[in-house]
Design an enzyme around this catalytic site. Sequence first.
Site, mmCIF file in Angstrom:
data_model
loop_
_atom_site.group_PDB
_atom_site.id
_atom_site.type_symbol
_atom_site.label_atom_id
_atom_site.label_comp_id
_atom_site.label_asym_id
_atom_site.label_seq_id
_atom_site.Cartn_x
_atom_site.Cartn_y
_atom_site.Cartn_z
ATOM 1 N N ASN A 229 0.846 -1.202 0.000
ATOM 2 C CA ASN A 229 0.000 0.000 0.000
ATOM 3 C C ASN A 229 0.874 1.241 0.000
ATOM 4 O O ASN A 229 2.101 1.143 -0.008
ATOM 5 C CB ASN A 229 -0.975 -0.025 1.192
ATOM 6 C CG ASN A 229 -0.228 -0.063 2.513
ATOM 7 O OD1 ASN A 229 0.511 0.849 2.850
ATOM 8 N ND2 ASN A 229 -0.409 -1.146 3.270
ATOM 9 N N ASP A 298 -4.409 -6.060 5.269
ATOM 10 C CA ASP A 298 -5.467 -6.834 5.922
ATOM 11 C C ASP A 298 -5.472 -8.280 5.445
ATOM 12 O O ASP A 298 -5.841 -9.179 6.184
ATOM 13 C CB ASP A 298 -6.826 -6.180 5.651
ATOM 14 C CG ASP A 298 -6.960 -4.871 6.428
ATOM 15 O OD1 ASP A 298 -6.499 -4.824 7.579
ATOM 16 O OD2 ASP A 298 -7.509 -3.896 5.869
ATOM 17 N N LYS A 308 7.686 -17.710 -10.389
ATOM 18 C CA LYS A 308 6.961 -16.624 -11.046
ATOM 19 C C LYS A 308 5.770 -17.199 -11.822
ATOM 20 O O LYS A 308 5.935 -18.169 -12.582
ATOM 21 C CB LYS A 308 7.902 -15.870 -11.990
ATOM 22 C CG LYS A 308 7.252 -14.655 -12.582
ATOM 23 C CD LYS A 308 8.153 -13.920 -13.551
ATOM 24 C CE LYS A 308 7.357 -12.816 -14.237
ATOM 25 N NZ LYS A 308 8.045 -12.269 -15.390
ATOM 26 N N ASP A 327 -4.563 -9.310 13.339
ATOM 27 C CA ASP A 327 -4.454 -7.908 13.750
ATOM 28 C C ASP A 327 -3.386 -7.800 14.852
ATOM 29 O O ASP A 327 -3.590 -8.294 15.971
ATOM 30 C CB ASP A 327 -5.817 -7.424 14.245
ATOM 31 C CG ASP A 327 -5.819 -5.924 14.462
ATOM 32 O OD1 ASP A 327 -4.864 -5.390 15.070
ATOM 33 O OD2 ASP A 327 -6.776 -5.281 14.011
ATOM 34 N N ILE A 328 -2.274 -7.173 14.526
ATOM 35 C CA ILE A 328 -1.134 -7.117 15.460
ATOM 36 C C ILE A 328 -1.497 -6.298 16.700
ATOM 37 O O ILE A 328 -1.250 -6.700 17.839
ATOM 38 C CB ILE A 328 0.107 -6.499 14.760
ATOM 39 C CG1 ILE A 328 0.450 -7.308 13.509
ATOM 40 C CG2 ILE A 328 1.289 -6.422 15.716
ATOM 41 C CD1 ILE A 328 1.485 -6.647 12.590
ATOM 42 N N PHE A 348 -3.473 3.552 15.330
ATOM 43 C CA PHE A 348 -3.747 4.575 14.328
ATOM 44 C C PHE A 348 -4.913 4.083 13.486
ATOM 45 O O PHE A 348 -5.105 2.877 13.338
ATOM 46 C CB PHE A 348 -2.525 4.824 13.430
ATOM 47 C CG PHE A 348 -1.618 5.912 13.940
ATOM 48 C CD1 PHE A 348 -0.916 5.759 15.125
ATOM 49 C CD2 PHE A 348 -1.483 7.096 13.235
ATOM 50 C CE1 PHE A 348 -0.084 6.760 15.602
ATOM 51 C CE2 PHE A 348 -0.652 8.110 13.692
ATOM 52 C CZ PHE A 348 0.047 7.940 14.879
ATOM 53 N N LYS A 366 -10.625 -2.504 19.049
ATOM 54 C CA LYS A 366 -9.259 -3.002 19.268
ATOM 55 C C LYS A 366 -8.884 -2.978 20.751
ATOM 56 O O LYS A 366 -7.808 -3.434 21.130
ATOM 57 C CB LYS A 366 -8.254 -2.177 18.463
ATOM 58 C CG LYS A 366 -8.602 -2.131 16.983
ATOM 59 C CD LYS A 366 -7.422 -2.245 16.085
ATOM 60 C CE LYS A 366 -7.896 -2.255 14.643
ATOM 61 N NZ LYS A 366 -6.930 -2.780 13.708
HETATM 62 N N1 CTP Z 1 -3.292 -2.999 12.568
HETATM 63 C C1 CTP Z 1 -2.481 -4.032 12.979
HETATM 64 N N2 CTP Z 1 -2.534 -5.227 12.332
HETATM 65 C C2 CTP Z 1 -3.374 -5.427 11.308
HETATM 66 C C3 CTP Z 1 -4.205 -4.365 10.875
HETATM 67 C C4 CTP Z 1 -4.144 -3.162 11.533
HETATM 68 O O1 CTP Z 1 -1.691 -3.845 13.928
HETATM 69 N N3 CTP Z 1 -3.386 -6.605 10.732
HETATM 70 C C5 CTP Z 1 -3.238 -1.730 13.306
HETATM 71 C C6 CTP Z 1 -2.661 -0.569 12.537
HETATM 72 O O2 CTP Z 1 -1.261 -0.478 12.708
HETATM 73 C C7 CTP Z 1 -3.385 0.600 13.159
HETATM 74 C C8 CTP Z 1 -4.737 0.026 13.519
HETATM 75 O O3 CTP Z 1 -4.547 -1.366 13.606
HETATM 76 O O4 CTP Z 1 -2.795 1.007 14.365
HETATM 77 C C9 CTP Z 1 -5.838 0.336 12.562
HETATM 78 O O5 CTP Z 1 -5.483 0.043 11.247
HETATM 79 P P1 CTP Z 1 -6.513 0.285 10.046
HETATM 80 O O6 CTP Z 1 -5.935 -0.271 8.802
HETATM 81 O O7 CTP Z 1 -6.989 1.699 10.043
HETATM 82 O O8 CTP Z 1 -7.729 -0.542 10.537
HETATM 83 P P2 CTP Z 1 -8.228 -1.975 10.256
HETATM 84 O O9 CTP Z 1 -8.244 -2.696 11.545
HETATM 85 O O10 CTP Z 1 -7.476 -2.622 9.154
HETATM 86 O O11 CTP Z 1 -9.720 -1.655 9.844
HETATM 87 P P3 CTP Z 1 -10.344 -1.214 8.433
HETATM 88 O O12 CTP Z 1 -9.283 -1.386 7.397
HETATM 89 O O13 CTP Z 1 -11.485 -2.130 8.269
HETATM 90 O O14 CTP Z 1 -10.776 0.202 8.617
#
Ligand code: CTP
Length: 422
Positions: A229, A298, A308, A327-328, A348, A366
């Site tokens: 991304n 995600d 490849k 989700d970390i 964030f 979270k």
């Molecule tokens: N985060 C994380 N691990 C993941 C996804 C997100 O640690 N697999 C953490 C990001 O570092 C950030 C927070 O979760 O601090 C929110 O990330 P964001 O991408 O905005 O939210 P998502 O949980 O992915 O929700 P969505 O994309 O559905 O809005």
Amino acid sequence: MTNDVNRMPGALMALESPELEGKHLVLGLSGGIACYKAAEFCRALIKAGATVQVVMTEAAEQFITPVTMQALSGRPVYTRQWDQREANNMAHINLSREADAIVIAPCSADFMAKLLHGRADDLLSLMCLARPIDKVPLLIAPAMNREMYAHPATQRNFGQLTADGATVLGVGTGFQACGETGDGRMLEPDQLLEDIVAFFAPKTLAGEHVLVTAGPTYEAIDPVRGITNLSSGKMGFAVARAAREAGATVTLVAGPVGLPTPRGVLRIDVKSARNMLEAVMERAPAATIFIATAAVADWRPAAPSAEKIKKDGSGEAPALSFVENEDILARVARTDAARTGALFCVGFAAESHDLASNAQAKRLRKNVPLLIGNIGPDTFGQDHNALLLVDEHGHTELPRASKLALARRLVGEIASRKSAAA
Ligand code: CTP
């Protein structure tokens, strides 16, 4: 109040002020080829808002002229202890009483040895000895050949100078003017500036261990392709820098970005979300604050190909299926340390609309005490941003400013919330 903090009317750079504004520094140059970097360093200090009084030893004058340093600092340079420009002819007293700090850059091995013994046979060493030791800190930026640097006498001198209250800045490694390669080069001007700014920063996070995630992750489809991304990592790197300035021990787990590591920060490079999770879970037990700024993917391809993927001539694109990455932040927030408050977790949220309500919902989902909302398309790759701090009491806006200025404000907010929670 609008949810879109980036577009707030009048949301200008209200948080910005030069980093060394109001600071008066004496910049001392001793003899060494690194004097050529002192010119750039002097400029950097002035640009950062400091006033700079240059003092040079006789040996330094062999490498760079006082004219250069006067032009850059905008002040006549002092080189001798007998100086009739001073009404009392006591430049060593007058200059040291005015300073917020004395910075010796470059500091030669010989000048270090002089400082160590309290010798005072030239203006610079005399001034260092005569400075009020409790009020005027002494910082030294060593610069010397690698053998001189490694010599037990020099290493002993570092230890003793530190014990005597001086702050010994690090050295660089690499090609040296003498043609050899190794440790002992003077730090680059931007690195010195970063250390000086950190030196003056309030130590609101002293004793804390901050773990930060930053940047994007990269999820492989095959050995040459992947999904990532637009996150630049700038906010996370700024947060790591600000936390180090505030006195914390900082570990930065970074996805694939080309940014320089902030000074004094331990960086761990990772690629995928799973690598990031592993690196974070390994370090989380030592952390007291976890700040998840990374834009973690995600999903990842369910079955990345070891080879490849080739076009098969059918005109059909390969079908990819995905699995969700763990989700970390949520995983760390579920640990005992986070639930008891020993580990303060900050998330964030990159949103595209309805920032306040989406961020508050995400914070609760979270289970973290503080979540920082921002508008994704307005922040990715930018040097400036605006933030919305969301906690159990509601939300607070930090208006548009540089990411570093925002990171410093944010670190202050985290420090006060962490100490209130303790
Ligand atoms: N985060 C994380 N691990 C993941 C996804 C997100 O640690 N697999 C953490 C990001 O570092 C950030 C927070 O979760 O601090 C929110 O990330 P964001 O991408 O905005 O939210 P998502 O949980 O992915 O929700 P969505 O994309 O559905 O809005």
